[in-house]
Write an enzyme that holds these catalytic residues in place. Structure first.
Site, mmCIF file in Angstrom:
data_model
loop_
_atom_site.group_PDB
_atom_site.id
_atom_site.type_symbol
_atom_site.label_atom_id
_atom_site.label_comp_id
_atom_site.label_asym_id
_atom_site.label_seq_id
_atom_site.Cartn_x
_atom_site.Cartn_y
_atom_site.Cartn_z
ATOM 1 N N TYR A 1 46.069 51.456 39.193
ATOM 2 C CA TYR A 1 44.732 50.916 38.995
ATOM 3 C C TYR A 1 43.864 51.944 38.271
ATOM 4 C CZ TYR A 1 45.385 47.037 42.308
ATOM 5 O OH TYR A 1 45.799 45.896 42.939
ATOM 6 N N ASP B 1 40.411 40.344 43.192
ATOM 7 C CA ASP B 1 39.176 39.693 43.634
ATOM 8 C C ASP B 1 38.339 39.202 42.451
ATOM 9 O OD1 ASP B 1 39.596 39.991 46.345
ATOM 10 O OD2 ASP B 1 38.605 41.943 46.444
#
Lengths: 244, 244
Positions: free
Chosen positions: B110, B52
């Site tokens: 992540y 994003d």
């Protein structure tokens, strides 16, 4: 008039340094304008020292005089509410009228960050000095100790500075490596113009073998800027703390 | 046609995310345009997944097909020479034509960074999630373990996603605190849309006492997005690595 002391953090990336200059966006001017919005007075702030374009701070100190009745500790949030996000006041307090951020300072601590990998880092491009060459960290680590003490550091001052007394005392200096990050911490009673960046550049030149690892004492004695190494770039430098 | 695999690092601050979109500056489009400058071909790159707006990467993977005869490992420096400084190719190699960055991926790692101090940090404003409240780190530390395993994580998926199979396996998750910085590392076979950010937001809600520290298993079982916590902001998230 009350004398208010501020501790300031900033990301220097988008500013032409600390000091006010015509037609430039500087940190000093940005903070002054923010305080004026709150107190409706013309404000002049006195910093502990200039920082160059691109240099960052976690503990810059400045003071200003005001007739405002806002409680001193409330200035922090009031000023932050009008400042851009890359400048933050972390502390505000009222101090004696004799306090001056620059002349009252007893010492400063700086940090410098090197990113040592062949390929540059997009995330650190504005926050560290990218050195792609292999560095002999052990040479650098040993050499830093030669900076400690009271010396005439004129060989580590950028030319063009008008300072007369170039004797400074470095109390502590340390160099640590964690994977690709090398961090210098340096603490002294004061620093000449570009002194930390020239010390760092000299250490990097030692690390790549361009300057002899035992050369620091002779460079200091030479009082010759040409004998020291290059001036490391501003974006790796952080003003950590000012001592009073 | 040769299939070239790239490992990519980027600072997502100034991009509208990874994926190509009309009238937007995206990471995918920026890299495609850079490769086109070198090979003079129309290029499409296939990423391991979208990130994003504002999300960063240290190990995004993408591949593209080319008729160019440039040696595969030379693509790295060639593309870097035309890319803006906030995107860097850290590795390039030729892979089998069956390799696809997304469909061949076996897992991802992540990282998420929280900055936990009352006052925000100008230096981390684009690189961490500023949480000003006091956090019960011990509650959060204990709760993370409840995410490990194979589960239907639909309660941790942003609404609007069209994915049918919402079962994912989290292999490892860790939460570490060093002064004002809290870091989450999470490793799994795949992640639903906004899953890491909702997991992190839920942990923060546990840390501030808004969600019960033992609630994770029930939230997973509920399959109800409303039961999970808020979606943490993008700037604290880093795609660290894609496994094949």
């Amino acid at each position: 008039m009350r004398n208010i002391k501020l501790i300031i953090e900033y990301d220097g990336t988008n500013y032409s340094g600390w000091q006010k200059q015509p037609h430039q966006t500087t940190i000093q001017k940005t903070i002054e304008d923010s305080i004026t919005k709150i107190t409706k007075e013309k404000i002049e702030i006195y910093g502990s020292g200039r920082t160059d374009k691109g240099v960052h701070a976690k503990g810059q100190v400045a003071n200003f005089f005001t007739g405002s009745k806002i409680p001193a500790e409330r200035f922090r949030e009031a000023i932050n509410s009008v400042l851009p996000k890359d400048i933050v006041i972390s502390h505000s307090e009222e101090v004696d009228e004799s306090f001056h951020s620059r002349y009252s300072a007893k010492g400063k601590e700086y940090r410098y960050i090197i990113y040592n990998r062949r390929i540059s880092s997009p995330l650190l491009r504005n926050y560290a000095y990218h050195v792609p060459q292999k560095l002999h960290f052990d040479y650098m680590k040993k050499a830093v100790n030669d900076f400690v003490g009271t010396n005439d550091f004129v060989a580590f001052m950028a030319s063009g500075s008008s300072v007369k007394d170039t004797i400074r005392t470095i109390h502590n200096i340390s160099l640590e490596k964690d994977k690709e990050i090398i961090q210098l911490k340096i603490n002294g009673d004061g620093f000449l113009y570009n002194m930390v960046r020239i010390i760092l550049g000299t250490l990097v030149d030692i690390g790549i073998g361009k300057i002899d690892r035992d050369a620091i004492p002779q460079i200091i004695l030479s009082k010759d800027r040409q004998k020291a190494g290059h001036t490391a770039p501003p974006q790796g430098l952080y003003l950590e703390r000012v001592y009073y």
